[in-house]
Write an enzyme that holds these catalytic residues in place. Structure first.
Site, PDB file in Angstrom:
ATOM      1  N   ASP A 102      24.792   4.308  73.336  1.00  0.00           N
ATOM      2  CA  ASP A 102      24.357   4.951  71.999  1.00  0.00           C
ATOM      3  C   ASP A 102      25.358   5.776  71.363  1.00  0.00           C
ATOM      4  O   ASP A 102      25.707   6.813  71.881  1.00  0.00           O
ATOM      5  CB  ASP A 102      23.256   5.813  72.409  1.00  0.00           C
ATOM      6  N   ASP A 310      25.286   3.035  64.348  1.00  0.00           N
ATOM      7  CA  ASP A 310      24.782   3.268  65.622  1.00  0.00           C
ATOM      8  C   ASP A 310      24.366   2.106  66.439  1.00  0.00           C
ATOM      9  O   ASP A 310      23.508   1.217  65.853  1.00  0.00           O
ATOM     10  CB  ASP A 310      23.347   3.981  65.284  1.00  0.00           C
TER      11      ASP A 310
END
Length: 435
Positions: A102, A310
């Site tokens: 992440d 992301d």
């Protein structure tokens, strides 16, 4: 997904990073294998559909808060997840875990025994009581009362992570050893040991936060590997037991065709990797009507706007006007090519097509343009994905509109690109077909 409604309370207590890596090798490889190689999907798994579409950023207010390390990565699609996972050992002896990679958050955390509340995961639960290198950060630490304070249930400094989709993890902060491929170890990494966890983490043990904040794994190993890492997310639908995906920390030779764009900083969300998307083309033509380029720009005064790279979000999100302009341009060219658009939406997608009898070569091309002349020419599988939840061959434009002032370049659109996050030189690179 609804806009974030919760505020993250995150305690980040970091020790000196000078000894974070114990005798770091010249190259440190973190294997990333395809998830199917570890846990084969059930025979009736729907491999073409992104059933879940996570927004894994911490709640908005929380963002205010050499050698190489290389890891293989696996796709979460067989588990109905749009995320990618790294296989990492934690503790001594090590417990094998699957952690979501992440870039949109910082803390490294995983579910820990004993659980007050834990969701199901595919790898064994980590038991810190069995690790000889586990060290809980004590309440007596001078930083602890200045941050979140003591967690009386564990007797140590605590943390709470609340994410924009309502998922959460809380527990105590500690340090322990992380183990990667070839038994390469990194010591004294600050982790969150979660005893109370809930949400949509799709069978992973937790998160490997590699954002820009001080608590992220990328920042903790920076003294040994620099403020530079790269990753490549391979075919999310592949059955192959070997994976082309990887995650590597430390400066590596750059591919000559890497296109770089400046890395931007948001003073209100310092842990995110922002880029300036300058626009997009559909079918070989620049789209200029129907939206304002300012809607894609970062306003550093208010902290709104901008595009974030992301790895923990599956589908890219654009401002509603920009998305509408791109979708309408795509639909016009698709209609001209004989593609029949469905009257109804499928899942979160509002531009879906019946491709029975239509050639995939007719799908209009999409190119994303970034500041500095960097372009991402997306292959069709990065934006036109099958939705096989019904009879027939239905495909959807895999993009979404957002109204919350933050756009996202998700991992479906990043698939197959080597993404370089070079904080030292303040730039982000994209190299196609590089897994």
């Amino acid at each position: 997904m609804a806009p974030p409604k919760h505020v993250l309370a995150l305690v980040l207590l970091l020790f000196s990073a000078t000894d974070a890596c114990h005798q770091p090798p010249k190259t440190l490889h973190i294997p990333v294998v395809h998830r199917n190689a570890v846990f084969p999907p059930p025979p009736d798994a729907n491999r073409g559909s992104l059933v879940t579409n996570r927004r894994r950023f911490p709640a908005a207010d929380t963002a205010l808060m050499m050698s190489r390390l290389h890891s293989p990565v696996m796709s979460g699609l067989p588990f109905e997840s749009g995320e990618y996972f790294a296989s990492i050992g934690v503790g001594t002896p090590s417990t094998s875990t699957l952690l979501v990679i992440d870039t949109g958050s910082d803390l490294v955390w995983l579910q820990c025994k004993p659980c007050r509340h834990c969701y199901g995961q595919m790898s064994p639960f980590y038991d810190p009581r069995r690790s000889s290198t586990y060290r809980q950060i004590p309440c007596s630490s001078p930083q602890c009362p200045l941050l979140q304070g003591c967690d009386n249930s564990t007797g140590g400094c605590g943390y709470t992570m609340v994410y924009g989709d309502g998922s959460a993890s809380s527990g105590n902060l500690a340090t322990d050893r992380l183990v990667f491929s070839n038994d390469t170890s990194v010591y004294n990494i600050t982790i969150g040991c979660g005893h109370d966890n809930e949400g949509l983490f799709d069978s992973s043990a937790g998160l490997l936060g590699v954002g820009r904040g001080a608590a992220s794994f990328a920042s903790q190993v920076a003294p040994s590997y620099g403020r530079y890492f790269a990753y490549c997310l391979g075919d999310r639908t592949s059955n192959a037991r070997s994976s082309s995906s990887y995650l590597v920390f430390g400066r590596t030779p750059e591919l000559p065709y890497t296109a770089f764009t400046p890395l931007l900083s948001n003073p209100r969300r310092r842990n995110l990797y922002y880029v300036n998307m300058a626009g997009f083309s559909v079918g070989g033509e620049r789209v200029t009507a129907g939206f304002s380029n300012s809607s894609l720009s970062l306003d550093t005064a208010s902290g709104r706007g901008g595009v974030v790279v992301d790895s923990g979000t599956s589908i890219s999100r654009l401002p509603r006007d920009a998305y509408g302009a791109l979708r309408d341009a795509f639909d016009a060219r698709a209609a001209a090519a004989g593609m029949r658009r469905l009257a109804e939406d499928i899942s979160v997608f509002d531009a879906c097509y019946d491709m029975r009898g239509a050639a995939m070569a007719s799908v209009p091309g999409i190119v994303l343009h970034f500041a500095g002349g960097a372009d991402m020419a997306l292959p069709p599988e990065n934006y036109f994905i099958p939705e096989d939840s019904r009879n027939g061959r239905f495909y959807c434009l895999a993009l979404e509109a957002t109204d919350d002032g933050l756009s996202v370049l998700g991992n479906v659109q990043q698939q197959g690109f080597r993404v370089v996050l070079d904080v030292e030189k303040e730039r982000v690179g994209f190299a196609p077909k590089a897994c």
